[in-house]
Write a protein that holds these residues in place. Structure first.
Motif, PDB file in Angstrom:
ATOM      1  N   GLU B  38      58.567  -9.327  22.063  1.00  0.00           N
ATOM      2  CA  GLU B  38      58.950  -7.938  21.782  1.00  0.00           C
ATOM      3  C   GLU B  38      57.711  -7.083  21.522  1.00  0.00           C
ATOM      4  O   GLU B  38      57.605  -5.946  21.990  1.00  0.00           O
ATOM      5  CB  GLU B  38      59.867  -7.891  20.556  1.00  0.00           C
ATOM      6  N   GLU B  39      56.775  -7.668  20.761  1.00  0.00           N
ATOM      7  CA  GLU B  39      55.521  -6.967  20.462  1.00  0.00           C
ATOM      8  C   GLU B  39      54.792  -6.640  21.768  1.00  0.00           C
ATOM      9  O   GLU B  39      54.266  -5.561  21.950  1.00  0.00           O
ATOM     10  CB  GLU B  39      54.612  -7.840  19.580  1.00  0.00           C
ATOM     11  N   PHE B  40      54.744  -7.635  22.678  1.00  0.00           N
ATOM     12  CA  PHE B  40      54.062  -7.441  23.958  1.00  0.00           C
ATOM     13  C   PHE B  40      54.717  -6.317  24.760  1.00  0.00           C
ATOM     14  O   PHE B  40      54.056  -5.443  25.302  1.00  0.00           O
ATOM     15  CB  PHE B  40      54.089  -8.763  24.759  1.00  0.00           C
ATOM     16  N   ASN B  41      56.060  -6.380  24.810  1.00  0.00           N
ATOM     17  CA  ASN B  41      56.796  -5.372  25.580  1.00  0.00           C
ATOM     18  C   ASN B  41      56.644  -3.984  24.960  1.00  0.00           C
ATOM     19  O   ASN B  41      56.714  -2.977  25.673  1.00  0.00           O
ATOM     20  CB  ASN B  41      58.276  -5.756  25.670  1.00  0.00           C
ATOM     21  N   PHE B  45      49.587  -5.242  21.314  1.00  0.00           N
ATOM     22  CA  PHE B  45      48.978  -6.508  21.755  1.00  0.00           C
ATOM     23  C   PHE B  45      48.112  -7.185  20.691  1.00  0.00           C
ATOM     24  O   PHE B  45      48.007  -8.396  20.663  1.00  0.00           O
ATOM     25  CB  PHE B  45      48.108  -6.280  23.005  1.00  0.00           C
ATOM     26  N   TYR B  46      47.512  -6.369  19.869  1.00  0.00           N
ATOM     27  CA  TYR B  46      46.473  -6.935  18.985  1.00  0.00           C
ATOM     28  C   TYR B  46      47.003  -7.966  17.998  1.00  0.00           C
ATOM     29  O   TYR B  46      46.295  -8.895  17.619  1.00  0.00           O
ATOM     30  CB  TYR B  46      45.733  -5.806  18.250  1.00  0.00           C
ATOM     31  N   LEU B  70      51.144 -18.449  28.085  1.00  0.00           N
ATOM     32  CA  LEU B  70      51.250 -17.499  29.195  1.00  0.00           C
ATOM     33  C   LEU B  70      51.240 -16.064  28.643  1.00  0.00           C
ATOM     34  O   LEU B  70      50.567 -15.182  29.191  1.00  0.00           O
ATOM     35  CB  LEU B  70      52.556 -17.778  29.965  1.00  0.00           C
ATOM     36  N   LEU B  71      51.964 -15.898  27.535  1.00  0.00           N
ATOM     37  CA  LEU B  71      52.008 -14.587  26.882  1.00  0.00           C
ATOM     38  C   LEU B  71      50.618 -14.209  26.353  1.00  0.00           C
ATOM     39  O   LEU B  71      50.157 -13.073  26.527  1.00  0.00           O
ATOM     40  CB  LEU B  71      53.014 -14.628  25.718  1.00  0.00           C
ATOM     41  N   LEU B  72      49.941 -15.206  25.793  1.00  0.00           N
ATOM     42  CA  LEU B  72      48.592 -14.951  25.268  1.00  0.00           C
ATOM     43  C   LEU B  72      47.617 -14.611  26.390  1.00  0.00           C
ATOM     44  O   LEU B  72      46.774 -13.727  26.249  1.00  0.00           O
ATOM     45  CB  LEU B  72      48.083 -16.179  24.500  1.00  0.00           C
ATOM     46  N   LEU B  77      44.323 -10.582  28.853  1.00  0.00           N
ATOM     47  CA  LEU B  77      43.921  -9.816  30.039  1.00  0.00           C
ATOM     48  C   LEU B  77      43.991  -8.311  29.755  1.00  0.00           C
ATOM     49  O   LEU B  77      43.102  -7.543  30.123  1.00  0.00           O
ATOM     50  CB  LEU B  77      44.829 -10.161  31.225  1.00  0.00           C
ATOM     51  N   LEU B  78      45.078  -7.942  29.047  1.00  0.00           N
ATOM     52  CA  LEU B  78      45.244  -6.528  28.738  1.00  0.00           C
ATOM     53  C   LEU B  78      44.239  -6.069  27.674  1.00  0.00           C
ATOM     54  O   LEU B  78      43.842  -4.914  27.651  1.00  0.00           O
ATOM     55  CB  LEU B  78      46.679  -6.251  28.258  1.00  0.00           C
TER      56      LEU B  78
END
Lengths: 427, 367
Positions: B38-41, B45-46, B70-72, B77-78
């Motif tokens: 959810e945080e990623f979406n 990101f931090y 995979l999420l990490l 990358l971002l």
């Protein structure tokens, strides 16, 4: 990537080498082609007897085929096989007969109108306890050209036939139709009946009998072979006759080897020579058909009077019968031995004997021996549980050795065996 | 006895409590993974690495670990942290060595990142067991008789066990080497002397070292493969039993004697120990987890004449005893095996990224 290429390269190279070394008909060594043991025969049991080696390298083998498994219903006929020197069978023939017949000897005809053909000596059972002889002339294709029966005595048995350059022939053997008037062993206090005389028949080149001689007065005896020696002939025989003190004589049926030189009639022998041991029997089986270094050689079996303790015994005599060069037991040991055949090679005598084990089964023993009866080497053929026996031996022009015998395969079938060895006795 | 029961009970109890505790942790971490997603979406990101760290350290299952890293990787990358992204992707492959990105499912930068890595196994080992039969190919018929003989060779069943190793050049192509122990058999029936029979039943044992190149299809649960190569074969033993029967059928009173059978005897004095062959084969691997079961069919073409000619020229032995002489022959072998295949996956960074296929994949998925 370099490593991968290297690995692939190695694989390809290894594979190529392996592929190019695929064994085919062209690169395997067919050692069996030149030196071998080969068997001959068809239905029935086949007993080898003798062979002749022809100038063209072919071999004609003589034997007896027996049909049926029991003696009572057995049918026996003369069987001939021709082979090349690789042992391949070229043809075989079974000679017809109205009687049970056994092969005895085969010789090339070297003189007379049938020169170039072959003489086969056989014995057939005309009636119970009555054996007669037959001479059959065959050509090199095995065709029977003519045959002659010899039945001048009630029962007679041929052991060998000799062809001479002049065309006359001799048959050696024995007859049980004895000459009652002949000499006997006068030392015997109770003389037993005379059973056998040895018999030598001289034939003209038309196969008619010129004369025949029953010689002996022996309990047992036989003429083994007549061979030319210069302008004369030598006959070799064994019997229990007295030796006129040439050997110590005793009041036993003691058999010895006998050699006599004669011009044409064996009863008028010029020279006699004896070989044997006191109180032991020596019964001759075979005699060389040509001289080696002006000697002849005979082989037979030495035993006690009751036939026990058999040993192979040989004697070398000068071709003029002036002396015995060497004599004695050539094979003895824990097993028993019987002499079978002897022939003159280029520098040695080739001998065959049978070794007999405690189960009464035989193996074939080959000995190469000097004229002084000093063995060069000995080889044994056969299987312990089978009854294998020798028949004849010869040296080929190449120096190779050819041995004929009978092998009992798998303990249940007798077949003629032809063995070809290198001069040193190896395959 | 009472003490023993107490100890066993304690062990079971401890095991159960550990299992329950791990289960609870995974449930917690699944919730944590959902929060991180959810945080990623939401574009935050931090905080994601710190959020996932406790579970990364101890709580994730293998599947959860794959999703977490995979999420990490995407997060790093971002965040423009390529080293951490690469490390995270390496962890993805460690969690699932067969993981592959998909242009339809994953962001393009992750797909490109994935092309810098592979988990393809360099080595794999396998073991197998099965049955075989050995056709005899005669180079030259040897007749113990002066006449030609009629020889018939029959097939008999044998079995083999073995194991080997694959060295993979690529995902498809490998060089394989094996050690195989085989027990083979054949039967020779000879008719000679008109109608007589001699039958030989021979049993051989072999040690074989095949080396071959293997091509494998790598998609799906059933993965066919084929191979070809060469083999060195050591004949350890050959024992034979002979049955002889005299049959005189042409006689007016035909005679058929009972069969005569020999005891088992070694035929090694008439055999070449070292032999060569080339082989072809193929099979199918069935994927089970990260390993495979397989069925393999193989044919060895014997290159060597396995016979030394002494059996046709011997003072004693089978020739004088039985009238047996060996033909000159090569021996083949057809085998069917089942086995187990275990690849050693090796997640690693490639020296040269394989990015050429990415565009092709994008085009394909857009169609």
């Amino acid at each position: 990537m370099k490593f991968q290429k290297l690995l692939f390269g190695c694989l390809w190279l290894t594979g190529s080498v392996l592929l190019f070394t695929c064994d085919t008909k062209n690169n395997i060594d067919p050692a069996f082609k030149n030196y071998f043991i080969k068997y001959y025969g068809e239905d029935g049991n086949h007993e080898a007897k003798d062979f002749v080696v022809n100038d063209d390298g072919t071999v004609i083998i003589l034997g007896t085929v027996s049909f049926g498994q029991t003696q009572a219903v057995q049918t026996r006929r003369v069987y001939i096989v021709k082979t090349d020197l690789e042992g391949n069978e070229l043809w075989n023939r079974t000679l017809g007969s109205t009687f049970n017949e056994e092969a005895a000897d085969i010789e090339s005809i070297i003189g007379g109108p049938d020169a170039g053909n072959f003489l086969i000596l056989s014995n057939f059972d005309r009636a119970a306890d009555r054996t007669n002889m037959r001479l059959t002339v065959i050509n090199s294709n095995g065709d029977s050209l003519k045959s002659y029966e010899y039945s001048q005595y009630l029962s007679l048995r041929g052991l060998s036939v000799t062809s001479s350059a002049s065309g006359i022939m001799y048959i050696s053997g024995l007859t049980t139709d004895i000459d009652a008037g002949s000499d006997k062993n006068v030392l015997l206090t109770t003389p037993p009946p005379i059973l056998e005389d040895y018999l030598i028949i001289r034939l003209r080149n038309d196969y008619t009998i010129e004369f025949d001689d029953r010689i002996g007065g022996s309990y047992e005896g036989a003429a083994v072979k007549v061979v030319p020696s210069g302008s004369s002939f030598v006959y070799a025989a064994y019997s229990d006759e007295l030796t006129s003190s040439n050997l110590p004589d005793n009041n036993e049926h003691e058999h010895n080897f006998i050699f006599r030189l004669f011009l044409s009639n064996p009863t008028s022998a010029a020279v006699s020579l004896f070989s044997g041991s006191l109180n032991l029997d020596e019964k001759m089986i075979a005699f060389t058909d040509k001289p080696l270094f002006n000697t002849f050689c005979a082989i037979g079996t030495q035993s006690d009077f009751n036939g026990a303790n058999r040993k192979a015994y040989a004697t070398v005599v000068s071709s003029s019968l002036s002396s015995v060069i060497a004599e004695g037991v050539v094979l003895s040991g824990p097993n028993e031995y019987e002499g079978v055949a002897v022939s003159a090679a280029s520098t040695s005598y080739l001998m065959l004997a049978n070794e007999i084990n405690s189960a009464n089964r035989r193996d074939i023993v080959f000995i190469k021996m000097s004229t002084g009866l000093v063995p060069e080497f000995t080889i044994k053929f056969g299987a312990v549980d089978n009854d294998d026996r020798g028949a004849a031996v010869a040296e080929l022009p190449s120096g190779d050795i050819l041995i004929l015998g009978t092998m009992q395969l798998a303990g249940q079938q007798d077949k003629i065996a032809l063995i070809k060895l290198r001069p040193n006795g190896t395959f | 006895m009472g003490f023993f029961k107490f100890i066993v009970g304690l062990i079971i109890l401890s095991g159960l409590s550990i299992h329950v505790s791990a289960q609870e942790e995974r449930t917690d971490c699944e919730q944590m993974l959902a929060i991180a997603s959810e945080e990623f979406n939401s574009g935050r990101f931090y905080g994601i690495p710190a959020l996932l760290k406790p579970c990364v350290d101890r709580g994730f299952s293998r599947e959860q670990k794959q999703r977490a890293f995979l999420l990490l990787a995407q997060t790093y990358l971002l965040l423009d942290d390529p080293i951490s992204a690469e490390n995270s992707y390496l962890e993805v492959l460690r969690a699932n060595p067969e993981f592959e990105t998909d242009t339809a499912l994953h962001p393009i930068d992750l797909v490109y990142l994935s092309k810098k890595f592979t988990a393809d196994p360099i080595f794999a080992v396998f073991a197998k067991v099965g049955g075989n039969t050995s056709p005899v190919r005669v180079i030259q018929t040897v007749s113990p008789s002066g006449q030609p003989v009629n020889n018939n060779y029959g097939l008999r069943a044998g079995f083999q066990v073995g194991g080997g190793v694959d060295y993979n050049f690529t995902r498809f192509l490998a060089i394989s080497a094996e050690a195989e122990f085989g027990f083979t058999s054949y039967k020779k029936t000879q008719t000679r002397f008109s109608d007589d029979l001699l039958e030989l039943t021979a049993n051989q044992s072999w040690a074989t070292i095949p080396v071959y190149a293997k091509y494998t299809f790598v998609k799906g649960n059933f993965r066919p493969y084929g191979y070809g190569g060469f083999a060195i074969q050591f004949l350890n033993s050959e024992n034979g039993k002979f049955i002889s029967q005299k049959r005189d059928l042409s006689d007016l009173n035909p005679v058929i004697l009972p069969e005569s059978e020999t005891t088992n005897r070694s035929l090694m004095e008439f055999r070449n120990t070292f032999n060569r062959s080339f082989l072809i084969g193929g099979g199918v691997r069935y994927k089970k987890g990260l390993d495979y079961f397989f069925v393999d069919v193989r044919y060895y073409f014997g290159l060597s004449n396995i016979v030394v000619p002494t059996s046709s020229a011997d003072y004693t032995g089978v020739l004088p005893e039985l009238g047996h002489a060996d033909d000159m022959f090569r021996i083949d072998n057809l085998s069917l095996s089942i086995g187990y295949y275990h690849p050693f996956y090796n997640p690693r960074k490639l020296k040269h990224a394989k990015t050429k296929t990415v565009l092709k994949g994008i085009n394909k998925s857009s169609k």
